[in-house]
Design an enzyme around this catalytic site. Structure first.
Site, PDB file in Angstrom:
ATOM      1  N   HIS A 135       0.851  -1.183   0.000  1.00 27.82           N
ATOM      2  CA  HIS A 135       0.000   0.000   0.000  1.00 27.82           C
ATOM      3  C   HIS A 135       0.889   1.235   0.000  1.00 27.82           C
ATOM      4  O   HIS A 135       2.122   1.159  -0.003  1.00 27.82           O
ATOM      5  CB  HIS A 135      -0.942  -0.003   1.208  1.00 27.82           C
ATOM      6  CG  HIS A 135      -2.184  -0.827   0.999  1.00 27.82           C
ATOM      7  ND1 HIS A 135      -3.080  -0.580  -0.022  1.00 27.82           N
ATOM      8  CD2 HIS A 135      -2.661  -1.898   1.678  1.00 27.82           C
ATOM      9  CE1 HIS A 135      -4.066  -1.460   0.048  1.00 27.82           C
ATOM     10  NE2 HIS A 135      -3.835  -2.277   1.067  1.00 27.82           N
ATOM     11  N   ASP A 165       0.070   6.703  -4.059  1.00 26.47           N
ATOM     12  CA  ASP A 165      -1.093   6.336  -4.868  1.00 26.47           C
ATOM     13  C   ASP A 165      -1.540   7.487  -5.757  1.00 26.47           C
ATOM     14  O   ASP A 165      -1.803   7.310  -6.946  1.00 26.47           O
ATOM     15  CB  ASP A 165      -2.257   5.920  -3.959  1.00 26.47           C
ATOM     16  CG  ASP A 165      -2.168   4.470  -3.513  1.00 26.47           C
ATOM     17  OD1 ASP A 165      -1.259   3.758  -3.973  1.00 26.47           O
ATOM     18  OD2 ASP A 165      -3.002   4.058  -2.685  1.00 26.47           O
TER      19      ASP A 165
END
Length: 391
Positions: A135, A165
């Protein structure tokens, strides 16, 4: 796959099939959609985003959702049909998963030779870490971002946003897609292409200054190692009397001169980059800023070329007059959630909606309408639904 926006943008007419759902791929599709592209997202029939709050990823603003089970042969076939009608396919699976599901680049390219196929992942499609689960925090960790930043005591600090991200992956992917579309438009004979976009690659790009310092000098930039990492008092954060904070980024001599003059301590200007006197300069600035409230200092300093700005909370930033004046916020209406605020399109060239954005309900899918546009009959849709291939 028709556009669902009521306003045109530079990507009007571009059709995007989103197999990313979350992470860098979803961020890229949000950018493309805000620029006018028509985005259709394929999600699992069992539910959508159950681990995410309803507002995540802008609650899928302007995106049509198809509930398709890619694990079924019928679902795979329907997804490939959608890919044939698309200009861009974005997937966010780990390497090899799209191929195993039958919707990888080669399967799509065989039916749509001009497709721009973007695989947006954390570590990329090859390399020792390619198959690792990860992540945002992991991507920041392996690119030096966490190590180079300021520490809380002796430990790295958690960032306040999903930088990898959103920027390292999402913006990187959107930029790559735009370049590929531009190249394809300039050459009618050009076939499509495959884009291997890794959030970690993009983060290395964002880390260009310390990375290139290391490559050029052999050093290992970290906290307090340079101008932009807290080594000098002219670039840092200072607490004010009311507990608020100021950001000071007076890197150039002229700005630091202005700051010292406004603070009635002009003698500090000559010590800006004196390594032996930084504790003295920092103590003087710390003591001075502690005598007034944050907004008092902003009123006194910000308009005098001092490179000073307030450290706003998220709530303050959301309601900030400057950001509001830029038209960066919108109102959304949701069947189950009612009306609430939403971050609007922040990309140059985006066209803000003229009225509140109507978001799909949690259980609302557009599968029949989207597949119907591809020629699927009502009987065929019923058969697919009965087989559990679509929702």
């Amino acid at each position: 796959m028709n556009a669902v926006s009521d306003s045109a943008g530079p990507l009007t007419g571009v059709r995007v099939l989103d197999l990313g759902t979350v992470g860098p791929g979803a961020r890229a599709c949000r950018i493309l959609g805000d620029l006018g592209a028509s985005v259709t997202r394929v999600v699992a029939p069992a539910g959508i985003g159950t681990a995410l709050p309803f507002y995540a990823y802008s609650a899928m603003r302007g995106v049509r959702r198809c509930g398709i089970d890619l694990r079924t042969d019928q679902g795979k076939a329907a997804t490939l049909d959608l890919a044939v009608a698309a200009d861009v396919v974005v997937e966010g699976f780990r390497p090899g998963v799209a191929d195993r599901l039958g919707v990888g680049y080669h399967a799509v390219h065989a039916r749509n030779a001009r497709v721009v196929y973007c695989a947006a992942s954390g570590y990329g499609q090859h390399g020792p870490r390619a198959t690792w689960a990860g992540h945002d925090l992991n991507y920041l960790a392996v690119t030096g971002f966490l190590h180079a930043g300021e520490r809380a005591g002796d430990r790295p600090t958690l960032p306040g946003a999903t930088v990898a991200d959103a920027a390292g992956g999402g913006m990187h992917a959107a930029l790559a897609v735009l370049a590929a579309l531009f190249g394809r438009a300039n050459d009618p004979e050009q076939s499509g292409c495959y884009l291997d976009v890794a959030a970690t690659d993009g983060m290395l790009g964002l880390m260009a200054m310390p990375i290139e310092e290391q490559l050029a000098t052999g050093s290992d930039p970290g906290p307090l190692s340079g101008v932009l990492s807290g080594r000098y008092a002219c670039y840092g954060l200072y607490e004010c009397a009311d507990g608020g904070w100021l950001s000071v980024a007076a890197v150039e001599a002229k700005f630091f001169d202005n700051l010292c003059r406004e603070l009635d301590c002009p003698e500090l200007a000559a010590l800006q980059y004196d390594d032996d006197r930084q504790d003295q300069v920092r103590l003087a600035l710390t003591t001075t800023f502690a005598t007034r409230d944050r907004d008092d200092w902003v009123a006194r300093l910000a308009d005098h070329d001092t490179c000073v700005a307030p450290v706003l909370s998220v709530a303050e930033a959301t309601h900030d007059a400057h950001h509001r004046s830029r038209g960066l916020f919108a109102t959304a209406q949701h069947r189950d959630r009612g009306s609430f605020g939403q971050l609007g399109a922040v990309w140059a060239g985006s066209v803000p909606p003229s009225e509140p954005v109507v978001l799909p309900a949690d259980d609302q899918f557009d599968t029949d309408a989207v597949l119907g546009e591809l020629g699927y009959t009502a009987d065929r849709l019923r058969a697919l639904r009965a087989a559990g291939a679509i929702r």
